[in-house]
Write a protein that holds these residues in place. Structure first.
Motif, mmCIF file in Angstrom:
data_model
loop_
_atom_site.group_PDB
_atom_site.id
_atom_site.type_symbol
_atom_site.label_atom_id
_atom_site.label_comp_id
_atom_site.label_asym_id
_atom_site.label_seq_id
_atom_site.Cartn_x
_atom_site.Cartn_y
_atom_site.Cartn_z
ATOM 1 N N GLN A 87 43.051 37.409 46.944
ATOM 2 C CA GLN A 87 43.883 38.298 46.139
ATOM 3 C C GLN A 87 43.849 37.960 44.654
ATOM 4 O O GLN A 87 44.077 38.823 43.815
ATOM 5 C CB GLN A 87 45.310 38.321 46.675
ATOM 6 N N ASP A 88 43.510 36.722 44.326
ATOM 7 C CA ASP A 88 43.400 36.343 42.912
ATOM 8 C C ASP A 88 42.283 37.101 42.201
ATOM 9 O O ASP A 88 42.282 37.210 40.978
ATOM 10 C CB ASP A 88 43.164 34.837 42.779
ATOM 11 N N LEU A 89 41.343 37.648 42.960
ATOM 12 C CA LEU A 89 40.241 38.398 42.354
ATOM 13 C C LEU A 89 40.741 39.619 41.593
ATOM 14 O O LEU A 89 40.070 40.106 40.688
ATOM 15 C CB LEU A 89 39.245 38.853 43.425
ATOM 16 N N LEU A 90 41.903 40.105 41.970
ATOM 17 C CA LEU A 90 42.436 41.300 41.321
ATOM 18 C C LEU A 90 43.575 40.968 40.370
ATOM 19 O O LEU A 90 44.432 41.806 40.096
ATOM 20 C CB LEU A 90 42.866 42.323 42.380
ATOM 21 N N ALA A 91 43.562 39.753 39.834
ATOM 22 C CA ALA A 91 44.563 39.383 38.832
ATOM 23 C C ALA A 91 44.442 40.310 37.624
ATOM 24 O O ALA A 91 45.441 40.671 37.005
ATOM 25 C CB ALA A 91 44.389 37.929 38.417
ATOM 26 N N ARG A 92 43.212 40.674 37.299
ATOM 27 C CA ARG A 92 42.963 41.695 36.270
ATOM 28 C C ARG A 92 42.648 42.974 37.026
ATOM 29 O O ARG A 92 41.645 43.063 37.717
ATOM 30 C CB ARG A 92 41.785 41.291 35.384
ATOM 31 N N ASN A 93 43.504 43.939 36.924
ATOM 32 C CA ASN A 93 43.380 45.161 37.715
ATOM 33 C C ASN A 93 42.359 46.118 37.090
ATOM 34 O O ASN A 93 42.687 47.204 36.640
ATOM 35 C CB ASN A 93 44.750 45.833 37.854
ATOM 36 N N LEU A 94 41.111 45.663 37.071
ATOM 37 C CA LEU A 94 40.024 46.484 36.533
ATOM 38 C C LEU A 94 39.246 47.088 37.695
ATOM 39 O O LEU A 94 39.004 46.422 38.705
ATOM 40 C CB LEU A 94 39.079 45.634 35.690
ATOM 41 N N ASN A 95 38.820 48.333 37.547
ATOM 42 C CA ASN A 95 38.083 48.987 38.623
ATOM 43 C C ASN A 95 36.824 48.221 39.002
ATOM 44 O O ASN A 95 36.446 48.193 40.170
ATOM 45 C CB ASN A 95 37.745 50.426 38.246
ATOM 46 N N LEU A 96 36.176 47.598 38.033
ATOM 47 C CA LEU A 96 34.987 46.804 38.334
ATOM 48 C C LEU A 96 35.305 45.747 39.389
ATOM 49 O O LEU A 96 34.590 45.605 40.382
ATOM 50 C CB LEU A 96 34.458 46.136 37.063
ATOM 51 N N TYR A 97 36.384 45.013 39.189
ATOM 52 C CA TYR A 97 36.763 43.972 40.148
ATOM 53 C C TYR A 97 37.250 44.570 41.460
ATOM 54 O O TYR A 97 37.040 43.988 42.523
ATOM 55 C CB TYR A 97 37.830 43.056 39.548
ATOM 56 N N ARG A 98 37.878 45.729 41.391
ATOM 57 C CA ARG A 98 38.381 46.367 42.610
ATOM 58 C C ARG A 98 37.237 46.806 43.521
ATOM 59 O O ARG A 98 37.382 46.828 44.737
ATOM 60 C CB ARG A 98 39.274 47.548 42.252
ATOM 61 N N VAL A 99 36.089 47.137 42.947
ATOM 62 C CA VAL A 99 34.916 47.482 43.752
ATOM 63 C C VAL A 99 34.186 46.213 44.186
ATOM 64 O O VAL A 99 33.808 46.067 45.345
ATOM 65 C CB VAL A 99 33.972 48.428 42.981
ATOM 66 N N ARG A 128 32.310 37.014 46.797
ATOM 67 C CA ARG A 128 31.437 36.124 46.026
ATOM 68 C C ARG A 128 30.934 36.800 44.755
ATOM 69 O O ARG A 128 30.638 36.127 43.767
ATOM 70 C CB ARG A 128 30.261 35.662 46.880
ATOM 71 N N ALA A 129 30.819 38.119 44.767
ATOM 72 C CA ALA A 129 30.292 38.838 43.602
ATOM 73 C C ALA A 129 31.188 38.678 42.370
ATOM 74 O O ALA A 129 30.701 38.262 41.313
ATOM 75 C CB ALA A 129 30.071 40.309 43.940
ATOM 76 N N PRO A 130 32.485 38.999 42.448
ATOM 77 C CA PRO A 130 33.294 38.834 41.238
ATOM 78 C C PRO A 130 33.448 37.371 40.827
ATOM 79 O O PRO A 130 33.550 37.063 39.642
ATOM 80 C CB PRO A 130 34.640 39.467 41.594
ATOM 81 N N ARG A 131 33.429 36.469 41.793
ATOM 82 C CA ARG A 131 33.511 35.044 41.432
ATOM 83 C C ARG A 131 32.255 34.632 40.661
ATOM 84 O O ARG A 131 32.328 33.913 39.663
ATOM 85 C CB ARG A 131 33.709 34.189 42.667
ATOM 86 N N SER A 132 31.107 35.104 41.103
ATOM 87 C CA SER A 132 29.854 34.792 40.407
ATOM 88 C C SER A 132 29.819 35.440 39.029
ATOM 89 O O SER A 132 29.371 34.829 38.054
ATOM 90 C CB SER A 132 28.658 35.262 41.234
ATOM 91 N N LEU A 133 30.288 36.671 38.942
ATOM 92 C CA LEU A 133 30.339 37.361 37.656
ATOM 93 C C LEU A 133 31.234 36.602 36.680
ATOM 94 O O LEU A 133 30.880 36.425 35.510
ATOM 95 C CB LEU A 133 30.849 38.789 37.836
ATOM 96 N N ASN A 134 32.371 36.130 37.151
ATOM 97 C CA ASN A 134 33.275 35.365 36.290
ATOM 98 C C ASN A 134 32.622 34.074 35.812
ATOM 99 O O ASN A 134 32.791 33.676 34.658
ATOM 100 C CB ASN A 134 34.582 35.056 37.015
ATOM 101 N N THR A 135 31.877 33.421 36.690
ATOM 102 C CA THR A 135 31.184 32.190 36.307
ATOM 103 C C THR A 135 30.160 32.482 35.213
ATOM 104 O O THR A 135 30.082 31.760 34.211
ATOM 105 C CB THR A 135 30.494 31.558 37.535
ATOM 106 N N LEU A 136 29.394 33.539 35.384
ATOM 107 C CA LEU A 136 28.404 33.919 34.376
ATOM 108 C C LEU A 136 29.082 34.285 33.058
ATOM 109 O O LEU A 136 28.658 33.838 31.986
ATOM 110 C CB LEU A 136 27.558 35.094 34.875
ATOM 111 N N ALA A 137 30.133 35.073 33.127
ATOM 112 C CA ALA A 137 30.834 35.493 31.906
ATOM 113 C C ALA A 137 31.412 34.290 31.161
ATOM 114 O O ALA A 137 31.326 34.219 29.931
ATOM 115 C CB ALA A 137 31.939 36.486 32.257
ATOM 116 N N ARG A 138 31.991 33.348 31.898
ATOM 117 C CA ARG A 138 32.530 32.145 31.246
ATOM 118 C C ARG A 138 31.419 31.336 30.591
ATOM 119 O O ARG A 138 31.593 30.787 29.511
ATOM 120 C CB ARG A 138 33.302 31.290 32.249
ATOM 121 N N TYR A 139 30.267 31.258 31.252
ATOM 122 C CA TYR A 139 29.150 30.526 30.655
ATOM 123 C C TYR A 139 28.696 31.203 29.361
ATOM 124 O O TYR A 139 28.512 30.544 28.338
ATOM 125 C CB TYR A 139 27.970 30.414 31.626
#
Length: 91
Positions: free
Chosen positions: A17-29, A35-46
Motif C-alpha cells: 500500500q505504500d506504493l500509492l503514497a503519491r496518488n499518481l495514475n502512473l503508480y496506480r497502474v 516491483r515495477a514502481p519500486r524499481s522506478l523509484n530506485t532509478l529516479a532516486r539515482y
C-alpha cells in the motif's frame, strides 16, 4: 483511458500500500506489478541524487520534455524544482 484499471490502496496487499503514497495514475497502474514502481523509484532516486548529472541540466531536460509532450503536470512540477535549484524563468 488506461488499458489496465487504476488501483487504489484498498486493492493492494498491506505490504504494497505504500506504493500509492503519491496518488499518481502512473503508480496506480504500475502497482499491478509492485516491483515495477519500486524499481522506478530506485532509478529516479539515482538520477536525482546519485548520478553525476548536473541538476540544472537534469531539470532543463525534464522541463523540455514536459513542454514538448504537453504534460502540464510534469512541466509545472519541475518548474518548482528548477526554481529550487536556481533556474531562472528565462532558462
Amino acid at each position: 483511458m488506461a488499458r489496465l484499471p487504476y488501483l487504489d490502496r484498498s486493492d493492494l496487499l498491506a505490504e504494497h500500500q505504500d506504493l500509492l503514497a503519491r496518488n499518481l495514475n502512473l503508480y496506480r497502474v504500475l502497482a499491478h506489478s509492485p516491483r515495477a514502481p519500486r524499481s522506478l523509484n530506485t532509478l529516479a532516486r539515482y538520477i536525482r541524487d546519485g548520478s553525476r548529472l548536473d541538476p540544472r541540466l537534469r531539470e532543463l531536460a525534464i522541463l523540455q520534455v514536459g513542454y514538448l509532450t504537453r504534460s502540464a503536470w510534469e512541466f509545472s512540477h519541475h518548474v518548482r524544482i528548477g526554481r529550487e535549484i536556481g533556474l531562472t524563468d528565462d532558462e
